[in-house]
Design a protein around this motif. Structure first.
Motif, PDB file in Angstrom:
ATOM      1  N   PHE A 171       0.827  -1.214   0.000  1.00  0.00           N
ATOM      2  CA  PHE A 171       0.000   0.000   0.000  1.00  0.00           C
ATOM      3  C   PHE A 171       0.858   1.259   0.000  1.00  0.00           C
ATOM      4  O   PHE A 171       0.431   2.309  -0.478  1.00  0.00           O
ATOM      5  N   LEU A 172       2.072   1.172   0.547  1.00  0.00           N
ATOM      6  CA  LEU A 172       2.947   2.345   0.608  1.00  0.00           C
ATOM      7  C   LEU A 172       3.795   2.524  -0.655  1.00  0.00           C
ATOM      8  O   LEU A 172       4.525   3.511  -0.758  1.00  0.00           O
ATOM      9  N   ARG A 173       3.695   1.597  -1.604  1.00  0.00           N
ATOM     10  CA  ARG A 173       4.465   1.722  -2.848  1.00  0.00           C
ATOM     11  C   ARG A 173       3.660   2.502  -3.868  1.00  0.00           C
ATOM     12  O   ARG A 173       2.660   2.017  -4.411  1.00  0.00           O
ATOM     13  N   THR A 174       4.105   3.723  -4.159  1.00  0.00           N
ATOM     14  CA  THR A 174       3.369   4.600  -5.073  1.00  0.00           C
ATOM     15  C   THR A 174       3.303   4.023  -6.480  1.00  0.00           C
ATOM     16  O   THR A 174       2.399   4.347  -7.252  1.00  0.00           O
ATOM     17  N   ALA A 175       4.262   3.148  -6.846  1.00  0.00           N
ATOM     18  CA  ALA A 175       4.260   2.542  -8.175  1.00  0.00           C
ATOM     19  C   ALA A 175       3.030   1.654  -8.382  1.00  0.00           C
ATOM     20  O   ALA A 175       2.591   1.429  -9.512  1.00  0.00           O
ATOM     21  N   ASN A 176       2.455   1.158  -7.267  1.00  0.00           N
ATOM     22  CA  ASN A 176       1.252   0.325  -7.368  1.00  0.00           C
ATOM     23  C   ASN A 176       0.017   1.197  -7.565  1.00  0.00           C
ATOM     24  O   ASN A 176      -0.020   2.358  -7.149  1.00  0.00           O
ATOM     25  N   THR A 177      -0.988   0.623  -8.212  1.00  0.00           N
ATOM     26  CA  THR A 177      -2.241   1.378  -8.366  1.00  0.00           C
ATOM     27  C   THR A 177      -2.966   1.415  -7.028  1.00  0.00           C
ATOM     28  O   THR A 177      -2.885   0.490  -6.221  1.00  0.00           O
ATOM     29  N   LYS A 178      -3.674   2.486  -6.796  1.00  0.00           N
ATOM     30  CA  LYS A 178      -4.444   2.678  -5.557  1.00  0.00           C
ATOM     31  C   LYS A 178      -3.572   2.503  -4.314  1.00  0.00           C
ATOM     32  O   LYS A 178      -3.902   1.761  -3.387  1.00  0.00           O
ATOM     33  N   SER A 179      -2.456   3.202  -4.314  1.00  0.00           N
ATOM     34  CA  SER A 179      -1.560   3.209  -3.159  1.00  0.00           C
ATOM     35  C   SER A 179      -1.962   4.342  -2.226  1.00  0.00           C
ATOM     36  O   SER A 179      -2.920   5.084  -2.493  1.00  0.00           O
ATOM     37  N   LEU A 180      -1.205   4.502  -1.129  1.00  0.00           N
ATOM     38  CA  LEU A 180      -1.479   5.586  -0.190  1.00  0.00           C
ATOM     39  C   LEU A 180      -1.460   6.939  -0.879  1.00  0.00           C
ATOM     40  O   LEU A 180      -2.329   7.788  -0.626  1.00  0.00           O
ATOM     41  N   ALA A 181      -0.488   7.164  -1.758  1.00  0.00           N
ATOM     42  CA  ALA A 181      -0.385   8.457  -2.444  1.00  0.00           C
ATOM     43  C   ALA A 181      -1.654   8.765  -3.236  1.00  0.00           C
ATOM     44  O   ALA A 181      -2.151   9.896  -3.227  1.00  0.00           O
ATOM     45  N   HIS A 182      -2.214   7.748  -3.903  1.00  0.00           N
ATOM     46  CA  HIS A 182      -3.426   7.964  -4.703  1.00  0.00           C
ATOM     47  C   HIS A 182      -4.613   8.296  -3.807  1.00  0.00           C
ATOM     48  O   HIS A 182      -5.408   9.194  -4.116  1.00  0.00           O
TER      49      HIS A 182
END
Length: 424
Positions: free
Chosen positions: A123-134
């Protein structure tokens, strides 16, 4: 256990925290006859202004203060930023006071609540979709306070996630980096908070009582009196008597944990490293209240990680991740918004900005008007005081003139009698 009613006061002057805190305490004592203790008042730097967070025990005090400030914000010139109207709003408690029960149901996902279960690393990896950043981008863009609960399943049931102290520190660092580096424009700590709420397993009668208290508070803050005096006593005991292996939260700048047993003897010896006197010195130098808990271990335990997002004061642009705009919707996060939707939204923001600027001009006018009225009132008081003095003086002169006239008459009478005596 006591219910706290929390309000934030914004647009306060840039002043030393201690001086500002003293000024707020004086204003509240004079205006509302409410004594604000040090532990009930927190000051936060918000760029060119400061924000105060008040923790109150009375719902009537909270509503009274918020209503008065919002209706007459331009009159609080003693604590307000120059040419700023202070305002207040009630918020969720920003202190890490929540304690969840294992398998407790905390309700449904909404536009302002998002549940995540399992490992936090992906969840903390911004490279993944729907991460914390998103999700952070989506929450901030809707301009409403919102919370991500990590350790709660999609049905609202508390499961918890295991974190030791080192892991919690690393997560805080990771989240801070994400907010600063992966979101444009960056989010500061004014816009979000991180807390690890312990997950407890309570059995039997105390569990039923805890559920009842939680339900009452969640349904309506104002129902403090629904809990009987006996239950209030038991709740106080639950809050102030520690249970074996109970988790009481994290170490912070204001809390330090030390194990018990024979360790206490070494902790009290001034010659040892990290002894009591050093910690006492550190707490006092912080100029904040602090507590050392002796008999508390720092070990891995179950937590719900709460990441709360707060409304951005000056929202003049949409927040982005990798150039894409997201919006938090009911129980889900939107896909990247279309170019047309972004243009329409940005037009709404510009329109709102113009209205905000106009309101700010009106507020500045009201502040200047209030200041001028204050000067006028002071001059009127001086003039009235001078009039009173003049009237008093005139009254005194008139009285003296009358007494003089009476003395002259009396003197003439005496002179007439004197002449008659001489003739005789």
């Amino acid at each position: 256990m006591s219910t706290e009613f929390v309000i934030e006061i914004h647009n306060l002057k840039m002043e030393n925290d201690k001086i500002l805190r003293d000024d707020i305490q004086k204003v509240f004592q004079k205006k509302f006859t409410i004594d604000i203790a040090v532990g009930e008042l927190e000051i936060e730097d918000c760029g060119d202004t400061k924000t105060a967070t008040l923790y109150l025990q009375s719902i009537s005090d909270a509503l009274n203060i918020a209503d008065s400030i919002n209706n007459e914000g331009f009159k609080f010139t003693q604590i307000a930023k120059e040419y700023k109207k202070i305002y207040a709003n009630r918020v969720h408690n920003k202190r890490p006071l929540n304690v969840y029960l294992n398998d407790e149901n905390i309700g449904d996902e909404t536009r302002q609540r998002e549940f995540k279960e399992g490992s936090i690393d992906n969840f903390l990896r911004t490279a993944n979709t729907k991460s914390l950043a998103h999700y952070a981008c989506g929450f901030v863009n809707i301009q409403k306070d919102g919370t991500i609960f990590i350790g709660v399943d999609d049905h609202g049931k508390v499961k918890g996630v295991k974190f030791d102290h080192e892991k919690r520190d690393n997560i805080r660092t990771q989240i801070s980096r994400i907010m600063k580096c992966d979101i444009e424009p960056p989010l500061s700590t004014v816009h979000y908070s991180i807390s690890f709420a312990p997950v407890r397993t309570i059995k039997g009668e105390d569990q039923e009582l805890q559920k009842k208290i939680t339900k009452l508070i969640a349904e309506k803050d104002e129902k403090e009196n629904e809990i009987s005096s006996l239950e209030q006593y038991r709740v106080i005991r639950l809050a102030n008597v520690y249970l074996p292996d109970e988790n009481i939260g994290d170490e912070t700048r204001f809390r330090e944990f030390k194990v018990g047993g024979g360790y206490i003897d070494n902790f009290l010896k001034t010659g040892n490293l990290k002894f009591l006197a050093l910690y006492a010195c550190g707490f006092v130098n912080n100029q904040e209240a602090g507590i050392i808990y002796v008999g508390v271990n720092d070990h891995e335990d179950m937590y719900v990680l709460e990441i709360k997002f707060y409304t951005v004061d000056k929202f003049d642009k949409l927040y982005r991740v990798d150039g894409k705009v997201y919006e938090k919707r009911d129980a889900c996060l939107s896909q990247p918004l279309s170019h047309k939707r972004i243009l329409d939204w940005e037009e709404q923001i510009r329109h709102k900005q113009k209205n905000d600027e106009l309101r700010e001009q009106i507020t500045n006018y009201e502040i200047d008007k209030a200041k001028n009225q204050q000067l006028i009132d002071e001059k009127d008081q001086e003039i009235n005081k001078e009039k009173c003095l003049r009237l008093e003086k005139e009254t005194t002169v008139t009285t003296l003139e009358r007494e003089k006239s009476e003395l002259i008459k009396e003197n003439k009478k005496l002179m007439g009698k004197s002449k008659v005596c001489v003739i005789l």
